[in-house]
Design a protein around this motif. Structure first.
Motif, PDB file in Angstrom:
ATOM      1  N   GLU A 183       0.850  -1.285   0.096  1.00  0.00           N
ATOM      2  CA  GLU A 183       0.137  -0.076  -0.077  1.00  0.00           C
ATOM      3  C   GLU A 183       1.025   1.371   0.141  1.00  0.00           C
ATOM      4  N   GLY A 184       1.854   1.330  -0.850  1.00  0.00           N
ATOM      5  CA  GLY A 184       2.646   2.288  -0.888  1.00  0.00           C
ATOM      6  C   GLY A 184       2.554   3.168  -2.477  1.00  0.00           C
ATOM      7  N   ASP A 185       3.576   3.735  -2.720  1.00  0.00           N
ATOM      8  CA  ASP A 185       3.545   4.558  -3.741  1.00  0.00           C
ATOM      9  C   ASP A 185       4.815   4.604  -4.692  1.00  0.00           C
ATOM     10  N   VAL A 186       4.457   4.812  -6.091  1.00  0.00           N
ATOM     11  CA  VAL A 186       5.986   4.480  -6.802  1.00  0.00           C
ATOM     12  C   VAL A 186       5.648   5.676  -8.257  1.00  0.00           C
ATOM     13  N   ALA A 187       6.748   6.120  -8.542  1.00  0.00           N
ATOM     14  CA  ALA A 187       6.906   7.429  -9.416  1.00  0.00           C
ATOM     15  C   ALA A 187       7.806   6.898 -10.632  1.00  0.00           C
ATOM     16  N   VAL A 188       7.235   7.743 -11.734  1.00  0.00           N
ATOM     17  CA  VAL A 188       8.240   7.739 -13.030  1.00  0.00           C
ATOM     18  C   VAL A 188       8.504   8.910 -13.358  1.00  0.00           C
ATOM     19  N   LEU A 189       9.884   9.212 -13.664  1.00  0.00           N
ATOM     20  CA  LEU A 189      10.437  10.652 -14.421  1.00  0.00           C
ATOM     21  C   LEU A 189      10.816  10.214 -15.615  1.00  0.00           C
ATOM     22  N   MET A 190      10.065  10.817 -16.659  1.00  0.00           N
ATOM     23  CA  MET A 190      10.386  10.925 -17.963  1.00  0.00           C
ATOM     24  C   MET A 190      11.276  11.876 -18.229  1.00  0.00           C
ATOM     25  N   ILE A 191      12.521  11.795 -18.808  1.00  0.00           N
ATOM     26  CA  ILE A 191      13.435  12.759 -19.019  1.00  0.00           C
ATOM     27  C   ILE A 191      13.937  12.960 -20.471  1.00  0.00           C
ATOM     28  N   LEU A 215      12.760   5.186 -12.548  1.00  0.00           N
ATOM     29  CA  LEU A 215      11.832   4.535 -11.559  1.00  0.00           C
ATOM     30  C   LEU A 215      12.355   4.951 -10.078  1.00  0.00           C
ATOM     31  N   ALA A 216      11.343   5.836  -9.443  1.00  0.00           N
ATOM     32  CA  ALA A 216      11.621   6.383  -8.088  1.00  0.00           C
ATOM     33  C   ALA A 216      10.680   5.504  -7.030  1.00  0.00           C
ATOM     34  N   ALA A 217      11.294   4.584  -6.592  1.00  0.00           N
ATOM     35  CA  ALA A 217      10.610   3.657  -5.587  1.00  0.00           C
ATOM     36  C   ALA A 217      10.532   4.166  -4.198  1.00  0.00           C
ATOM     37  N   GLY A 218       9.456   3.665  -3.436  1.00  0.00           N
ATOM     38  CA  GLY A 218       9.138   4.113  -2.097  1.00  0.00           C
ATOM     39  C   GLY A 218       9.122   5.299  -1.961  1.00  0.00           C
ATOM     40  N   GLY A 219       8.680   6.351  -2.841  1.00  0.00           N
ATOM     41  CA  GLY A 219       8.364   7.692  -2.381  1.00  0.00           C
ATOM     42  C   GLY A 219       6.960   7.955  -3.224  1.00  0.00           C
ATOM     43  N   GLY A 220       6.190   9.031  -2.831  1.00  0.00           N
ATOM     44  CA  GLY A 220       5.104   9.534  -3.364  1.00  0.00           C
ATOM     45  C   GLY A 220       5.434  10.496  -4.655  1.00  0.00           C
ATOM     46  N   ILE A 224      11.603  17.335 -18.045  1.00  0.00           N
ATOM     47  CA  ILE A 224      11.232  16.109 -17.175  1.00  0.00           C
ATOM     48  C   ILE A 224       9.630  16.095 -16.988  1.00  0.00           C
ATOM     49  N   GLY A 225       8.967  14.974 -17.216  1.00  0.00           N
ATOM     50  CA  GLY A 225       7.692  14.809 -16.589  1.00  0.00           C
ATOM     51  C   GLY A 225       7.756  13.637 -15.742  1.00  0.00           C
ATOM     52  N   VAL A 226       6.676  13.850 -14.653  1.00  0.00           N
ATOM     53  CA  VAL A 226       6.607  12.955 -13.453  1.00  0.00           C
ATOM     54  C   VAL A 226       5.117  12.629 -13.376  1.00  0.00           C
ATOM     55  N   ALA A 227       5.020  11.234 -13.147  1.00  0.00           N
ATOM     56  CA  ALA A 227       3.607  10.743 -12.821  1.00  0.00           C
ATOM     57  C   ALA A 227       4.058   9.655 -11.614  1.00  0.00           C
ATOM     58  N   SER A 228       2.867   9.496 -10.936  1.00  0.00           N
ATOM     59  CA  SER A 228       2.922   8.655  -9.821  1.00  0.00           C
ATOM     60  C   SER A 228       1.803   7.461  -9.800  1.00  0.00           C
ATOM     61  N   LEU A 229       1.721   6.509  -9.056  1.00  0.00           N
ATOM     62  CA  LEU A 229       0.897   5.468  -9.410  1.00  0.00           C
ATOM     63  C   LEU A 229      -0.396   5.711  -8.493  1.00  0.00           C
ATOM     64  N   SER A 230      -0.423   6.711  -7.614  1.00  0.00           N
ATOM     65  CA  SER A 230      -1.194   7.205  -6.671  1.00  0.00           C
ATOM     66  C   SER A 230      -2.557   7.931  -7.815  1.00  0.00           C
ATOM     67  N   GLU A 231      -1.858   8.554  -8.867  1.00  0.00           N
ATOM     68  CA  GLU A 231      -2.688   9.329  -9.520  1.00  0.00           C
ATOM     69  C   GLU A 231      -3.494   8.447 -10.498  1.00  0.00           C
ATOM     70  N   LEU A 232      -3.400   7.111 -10.742  1.00  0.00           N
ATOM     71  CA  LEU A 232      -4.001   6.332 -11.551  1.00  0.00           C
ATOM     72  C   LEU A 232      -5.402   5.726 -10.949  1.00  0.00           C
ATOM     73  N   THR A 233      -6.377   5.439 -11.817  1.00  0.00           N
ATOM     74  CA  THR A 233      -7.544   4.716 -11.424  1.00  0.00           C
ATOM     75  C   THR A 233      -7.293   3.229 -11.422  1.00  0.00           C
ATOM     76  N   MET A 246       1.660   8.992 -19.050  1.00  0.00           N
ATOM     77  CA  MET A 246       1.325  10.185 -18.197  1.00  0.00           C
ATOM     78  C   MET A 246       2.493  10.931 -18.267  1.00  0.00           C
ATOM     79  N   ALA A 247       3.726  10.162 -17.668  1.00  0.00           N
ATOM     80  CA  ALA A 247       5.144  10.795 -17.520  1.00  0.00           C
ATOM     81  C   ALA A 247       5.325  11.496 -18.873  1.00  0.00           C
TER      82      ALA A 247
END
Length: 362
Positions: free
Chosen positions: A206-214, A263-268, A301-310, A322-323
């Motif tokens: 029940e955490g979060d993970v984010a992606v940075l597209m550069i 892949l930015a793991a362990g953070g929102g 850079i575009g940033v998107a996180s798992l918590s933003e998805l449905t 999204m990223a």
């Protein structure tokens, strides 16, 4: 009736050795020792033959041979780990010696260790789905070179005893299968598989993970001004700068020609935006100049996180889309920017905030 010419049939007399004796022509010499040099006289007009100098044949010493574990299936198939004197624990837990986030593998699944006599054995650590050597489920079993272990329903691991040359080769083969040969960042295939595994782990916790597209903004100008070899060097410099500001748990991959992805793991989402800003600043300091030309290298850079998805969206494709869309939003708003869902006011100068995704424009 026309006569039919037939070849003389050869017979194969067989002695105690089951290998048949194959007849040879009379002018073929069979020897168990090297032929005399006179048997191969130099051809007329041929260049002077140089004999191969004698060298000492170095055989592997006993100390150079050691046991290894090679993953045969799963995300890290091909990865090799040496088994020295210390026991190696395999499992999904972060404190395992060989971490394998595979379905059906327990947190601490099995252990490989030495016997008092110097051999090796595998011990099942009361795993849910069992440890197998070949087809037999085991509690504790001796291992021999070439044995294949199965942990749970899918993960297979080969135990082998190899010398240092083989070990180095296997490591190089694995690295070449997951790394971009130019920048030494991970390749796209590895990144997508790693992202899928990280999303599954994150949802369990029940955490979060984010992606940075550069995207490297100025690569075309570098190529036009200095040539493609300079562009390759610029990509390597950008990858090195990004790695300097990433955390140990983050993953950098080359996604396309002039695009990287993190892949930015362990953070929102907020932590990922701060990381993206550190990346932007680090690359902004790069400058290439020669023969009166000067190009400052920047990134969008575009940033998107798992918590933003449905919940009904396919997570890997949706996160990357999204990223990627926000990265193009950053380029359209002036480049050298970070584009994310929510930006703190104190960081808004070099960033763009969007309520959702920005339609991509190429």
């Amino acid at each position: 009736m026309q006569d039919i010419q037939t070849r003389k049939a050869h017979t194969f007399p067989v002695d105690g050795d089951p290998t048949p004796r194959v007849p040879v022509d009379s002018d073929v010499k069979i020897t168990e020792r090297p032929l005399d040099r006179a048997a191969f006289p130099p051809e007329e007009g041929a260049p002077t033959r140089r004999d191969t100098p004698p060298f000492h044949t170095a055989l592997p010493l006993a100390g150079e041979v050691r046991a290894t574990l090679t993953l045969l299936t799963g995300l890290h198939a091909g990865q090799l780990m040496a088994v020295d004197g210390v026991a190696v624990t395999i499992g999904r837990a972060s404190d395992a010696d060989l971490v394998v986030d595979e379905m059906g593998v327990s947190r601490h699944h099995a252990r490989i260790a030495r016997t008092p006599a110097g051999g090796f054995y595998v011990e099942d650590l009361k795993s849910t789905n069992g440890t197998y050597v070949g087809a037999a489920r085991v509690g504790v079993a001796l291992l021999h070179g070439g044995d294949v272990l199965q942990l749970g329903p899918h993960l297979r691991v080969r135990f082998a005893v190899v010398d240092s040359v083989e070990e180095t080769l296997y490591r190089q083969l694995y690295e070449s299968s997951v790394r971009d040969p130019l920048t030494n960042a991970f390749n796209r295939k590895y990144f997508v598989a790693r992202l899928l595994a990280e999303i599954a782990r994150t949802r369990r916790a029940e955490g979060d993970v984010a992606v940075l597209m550069i995207d490297v903004d100025s690569l075309k100008r570098v190529n036009d001004s200095f040539g493609h070899l300079a562009g390759d060097r610029a990509l390597c410099a950008v990858a090195a700068r990004i790695l300097r500001v990433l955390r140990v748990e983050d993953v950098l991959a080359r996604y396309g020609g002039d695009e990287f992805v993190v892949l930015a793991a362990g953070g929102g989402s907020f932590d990922a935006q701060r990381l993206a800003e550190r990346v932007r600043r680090a690359v902004e300091g790069l400058l290439m100049s020669a023969r009166g030309h000067e190009v400052r290298i920047t990134t969008s850079i575009g940033v998107a996180s798992l918590s933003e998805l449905t919940s009904d969206e396919e997570p890997v494709a949706a996160l990357l889309a999204m990223a990627d869309s926000r990265m193009y939003g950053a380029k359209e708003s002036g480049r050298n920017k970070v584009c994310a869902a929510h930006i703190p006011p104190e960081e808004a100068a070099n960033q763009c905030s969007v309520p959702g995704t920005v339609p991509p424009h190429r």
